[in-house]
Design a protein around this motif. Structure first.
Motif, short mmCIF file in Angstrom:
data_model
loop_
_atom_site.label_atom_id
_atom_site.label_comp_id
_atom_site.label_asym_id
_atom_site.label_seq_id
_atom_site.Cartn_x
_atom_site.Cartn_y
_atom_site.Cartn_z
N UNK A 11 -25.12 -7.78 20.26
CA UNK A 11 -24.80 -6.18 20.52
C UNK A 11 -25.84 -5.73 21.50
N UNK A 12 -27.11 -6.21 21.18
CA UNK A 12 -28.24 -5.41 22.26
C UNK A 12 -27.85 -5.81 23.72
N UNK A 13 -27.31 -7.00 24.04
CA UNK A 13 -27.00 -7.32 25.25
C UNK A 13 -25.93 -6.34 25.79
N UNK A 15 -19.34 -4.29 16.23
CA UNK A 15 -19.59 -5.15 15.10
C UNK A 15 -19.00 -6.40 14.55
N UNK A 16 -17.51 -6.37 15.04
CA UNK A 16 -16.96 -7.42 14.66
C UNK A 16 -17.30 -8.83 15.65
N UNK A 17 -17.71 -8.39 16.78
CA UNK A 17 -18.27 -9.23 17.75
C UNK A 17 -19.27 -10.04 17.26
N UNK A 26 -9.31 -11.16 17.65
CA UNK A 26 -10.62 -10.62 16.87
C UNK A 26 -10.34 -9.21 16.69
N UNK A 27 -10.15 -8.54 17.99
CA UNK A 27 -10.01 -7.11 18.13
C UNK A 27 -8.86 -6.47 17.20
#
Length: 106
Positions: free
Chosen positions: A64-66, A54-56, A30-31
């Motif tokens: 993303x907050x976590x 952002x991809x995750x 993915x990365x």
């Protein structure tokens, strides 16, 4: 501070990966990086970049907050699941601003 921040984010990334059942290979793909590079992100040797964050979020639904703050808003608050795409983009922009502040502190 950057090193400590990278280690915190990396350990959270590992936790999310294991809980979601992703392999190192899947997230490295993915990365668009090697498995070794990905492992270094989890260990905090490399920083998780904004584009990878952002991809995750976009491709794997990883909160993303976590990863950035350790708060589990979208997991703990069912009302957050009903947010519109626009609201979620706004949250992402806030997180990017937070990341930029953290990296500028150094």
């Amino acid at each position: 501070m950057k090193k400590r921040y990278s280690k915190l984010v990396g350990s959270r990334l590992r936790e999310v990966r294991l809980l979601a059942g992703y392999t190192v290979s899947q997230l490295a793909q993915l990365f668009e990086c090697s498995e070794d590079h990905y492992r270094r992100i989890e260990r905090g040797v490399y920083t998780l970049t904004i584009d990878k964050l952002e991809k995750l979020y976009a491709c794997a639904g990883v909160d993303p907050l976590f990863l950035v703050t350790g708060k589990r808003r979208w997991i703990d608050d069912p009302d957050d699941l009903d947010r519109s795409v626009g609201e979620r983009i706004g949250i992402m922009k806030q997180l990017i601003g937070y990341c930029n502040c953290v990296t500028k502190e150094e």
